[in-house]
Write a protein that holds these residues in place. Structure first.
Motif, short mmCIF file in Angstrom:
data_model
loop_
_atom_site.label_atom_id
_atom_site.label_comp_id
_atom_site.label_asym_id
_atom_site.label_seq_id
_atom_site.Cartn_x
_atom_site.Cartn_y
_atom_site.Cartn_z
N ASP A 40 0.80 -1.22 0.00
CA ASP A 40 0.00 0.00 0.00
C ASP A 40 0.83 1.27 0.00
O ASP A 40 0.33 2.34 -0.35
CB ASP A 40 -0.95 0.00 1.20
CG ASP A 40 -1.91 -1.16 1.16
OD1 ASP A 40 -2.63 -1.28 0.16
OD2 ASP A 40 -1.93 -1.96 2.11
N TRP A 41 2.09 1.18 0.44
CA TRP A 41 2.93 2.38 0.35
C TRP A 41 3.94 2.29 -0.80
O TRP A 41 4.55 3.30 -1.15
CB TRP A 41 3.60 2.71 1.68
CG TRP A 41 4.46 1.63 2.30
CD1 TRP A 41 4.08 0.71 3.22
CD2 TRP A 41 5.85 1.39 2.06
NE1 TRP A 41 5.14 -0.09 3.56
CE2 TRP A 41 6.24 0.29 2.87
CE3 TRP A 41 6.82 1.99 1.25
CZ2 TRP A 41 7.54 -0.21 2.89
CZ3 TRP A 41 8.12 1.48 1.26
CH2 TRP A 41 8.46 0.39 2.08
N HIS A 85 1.38 12.12 -5.02
CA HIS A 85 1.23 11.59 -3.68
C HIS A 85 0.54 10.23 -3.66
O HIS A 85 0.47 9.57 -2.63
CB HIS A 85 0.51 12.58 -2.76
CG HIS A 85 -0.88 12.89 -3.15
ND1 HIS A 85 -1.21 13.82 -4.12
CD2 HIS A 85 -2.06 12.41 -2.71
CE1 HIS A 85 -2.51 13.88 -4.25
NE2 HIS A 85 -3.07 13.04 -3.40
N THR A 86 0.08 9.80 -4.83
CA THR A 86 -0.52 8.47 -4.91
C THR A 86 -0.39 7.97 -6.35
O THR A 86 -0.36 8.77 -7.28
CB THR A 86 -1.99 8.51 -4.43
OG1 THR A 86 -2.51 7.19 -4.39
CG2 THR A 86 -2.84 9.38 -5.32
N GLY A 87 -0.29 6.65 -6.52
CA GLY A 87 -0.22 6.10 -7.86
C GLY A 87 1.06 6.43 -8.62
O GLY A 87 1.03 6.71 -9.81
N ASN A 123 0.68 6.94 1.84
CA ASN A 123 0.67 5.86 2.84
C ASN A 123 2.05 5.56 3.40
O ASN A 123 2.22 4.59 4.14
CB ASN A 123 0.10 4.57 2.23
CG ASN A 123 -1.38 4.69 1.91
OD1 ASN A 123 -2.08 5.51 2.50
ND2 ASN A 123 -1.84 3.88 0.97
N ASN A 162 2.88 4.77 -3.28
CA ASN A 162 1.85 5.65 -2.72
C ASN A 162 2.41 6.45 -1.55
O ASN A 162 2.24 6.06 -0.39
CB ASN A 162 0.63 4.84 -2.27
CG ASN A 162 -0.29 4.54 -3.44
OD1 ASN A 162 -0.71 5.44 -4.15
ND2 ASN A 162 -0.57 3.27 -3.63
#
Lengths: 359, 359
Positions: free
Chosen positions: A218-219, B268-270, A225, A222
């Motif tokens: 999950d991190w 910050h994501t993906g 996270n 990302n």
């Protein structure tokens, strides 16, 4: 459906300073938390009584219903005399120990291979019932001959130091903060294996909300996270959920909610470590407890056990309102913003099943 | 000091399409590579002969001295007839197999738990000496009852599938691409344990440059170093270095250089997975080989073994110039940019000890 959760407490809170402090401090209450135990890793770290008192006043002005418990930052700047004075004045509830270099603003921290220089301070803390809050990680090293330490085993490698501290100071209250591994959960069970019903543990672990959701996948890719300690493997997550919902008084809630402006998260290198859970802290937890059929254990985790360990009672609170968990759709905002700052909360845009009310 | 490295080859190259293709294709040569084995995970994936031929022409127009070897993307769109035709026309040198969902543009990939639907294709490949290039990871799953798979054990968990494929097609040339774990290195040694001196291996592994530098700590909080498979533990890195410098013909160079615009890294994501090493590919390797006193093994790793496995010889090359490694300060650029695109190379701003020349 509504569940009374009592005087909810988050025993690991980062409220930062200046603009960020003004942004996030009110969100403690919004997230369903009455008592916030405040981390001292500001820039510079909090190592004087004047600064503790000043910081507490700043926070109190930003929210009149949250009770703020203060800490000092363990470093060479602290002396036994200072800690004695802090205890007498009830200016602090504990002292946070950061191994140098393992997380945000930990450069002034200590060498976790040798705590002996701080033993005179630990003596004073033990005498006055002050709490030692340990960031339980060893700094990473790679070594052809010896033992490798990296972000995945940094916590298990720290555990012998926890056992030694407890042996050397058997009456010193210790929290292994934001524990993330099955090994750490097992260690806390081991230390408390002879604890009798109703007896107060001396060594406990705090567990965050986000570590009940996250694993390494999950991190990976990302930054939102990414936190320290990093989330580990599925078996570790299961052990944390099991511990948090166990009804054992030696697992308590500490969110380690750690806000960073999105511009420090959305970078291609040097992402700041920290997950921001404060505005929905209790609701995130309720989601997990509910999923595992353990909502009846939530009050223990977020109120009873922590408050008992920290010896908090109604007389010490700024607000006597209790937190109630209500079943009500609760949409996590995409951002929490004010002034020039924008913080993205954990699981932005997700729909939580529970919300909180104060009564 | 100058070392002749022969007809250097990078047997795992992502050159993308459109603007990104125009930016990065010339950097293959700059990085010291004569032969580039081109990945087919474009949008949409390359699954027809027309597209293979068209793509090759596009690449050849961008650099007249690089030899491009082409691949198809293993998917339900491929038929034995198509592969037979591709082999006859020498349009491709191999077929790349992506488990679905494990990396950039792998959604059209296959279920690694069951390759049987592709056995008719593997028969044709075996017959014609086409190479099967395996992205050797299982997709992540968390399972209370069964086995967890996550980014850290995804490669070891794939290895039984590799052994089974080799057993079912003992003459099929297979590359375990970008291997990242000691477990994978051990598996390749195991498969080749009876290989005699001078004998050609059937199953080999490719190793990237960046996995000789990185461990998990290096991508925790550093999207620039985030790639799939993720870099693992120090012991894994040591095993990869040992394999790459071993002088064994079953470890060959494949950079998996995978450019993304910095705007797809600084999010910050993906975050997009991939490390861009192409412009300094040979120099990065030289740094590691030199540090371990193994520069004399570099030519084997970057030329001899891979070219032998892929049956490449001088007659198939677009340029007969050889790559020479020269001791000369080589500063890694902070960015490689053109048009609207900016790609940050691996270890931006670092000083490498070696550079390449063509003679």
């Amino acid at each position: 459906m509504a569940i009374e959760l009592g005087y909810t407490a988050d025993y690991h809170v980062h409220l930062r300073q200046d603009e960020m402090m003004r942004l996030v401090t009110p969100t403690v209450r919004q997230g369903g938390v009455s008592i916030a135990y405040i981390m001292p890793n500001l820039v510079p770290p909090i190592t004087t009584l004047d600064r503790v008192i000043e910081y507490k006043q700043e926070l109190e002005q930003l929210c009149d219903s949250t009770t703020f418990l203060m800490t000092l930052y363990l470093s060479k700047d602290l002396t036994p005399e200072l800690v004695e004075e802090a205890a007498h004045k009830k200016a602090i509830r504990g002292i946070k120990c950061y191994p140098s270099g393992v997380t945000t603003n930990s450069n002034a921290g200590v060498d976790p291979n040798d705590f002996s220089q701080f033993y005179p301070i630990f003596e004073i803390m033990q005498k006055h019932g002050l709490v030692l809050n340990l960031h339980g990680e060893k700094p990473s090293i790679s070594n052809e001959e010896g033992k490798d330490i990296h972000v995945l085993n940094a916590e298990p490698e720290f555990l012998p130091a926890l056992f030694k501290l407890h042996k050397d100071f058997p009456k010193l209250k210790i929290v292994l903060e934001h524990c993330t591994t099955k090994a750490a959960v097992d260690a806390i069970h081991e230390i408390n294996k002879d604890l009798k019903d109703g007896e107060q543990p001396i060594v406990v672990a705090s567990i965050t909300a986000h570590h009940l959701f996250l694993i390494v996948d999950d991190w990976a890719g990302n930054p939102l996270n990414f936190c320290k300690p990093v989330a580990k493997l599925p078996e570790d997550k299961r052990a944390l959920i099991s511990a948090a919902t166990s009804g054992k008084p030696y697992f308590i809630f500490g969110s380690d909610s750690a806000p960073h402006d999105v511009h420090k998260k959305a970078v291609h290198t040097g992402v700041c470590a920290g997950v921001y859970t404060q505005p929905y802290a209790i609701a995130y937890l309720a989601e997990v407890f509910d999923k595992h059929g353990k909502l009846d254990k939530l009050k223990d985790f977020v109120s009873t056990f922590g408050n008992s360990f920290y010896e908090m009672d109604e007389s010490k609170l700024r607000s006597k309102q209790k937190c109630w968990l209500v079943e009500k759709p609760n949409l996590v905002a995409d951002t929490v913003a004010q002034g020039g700052l924008t913080v993205v909360p954990f699981r932005p845009g997700s729909k939580l099943r529970y919300a909180v009310e104060w009564r």
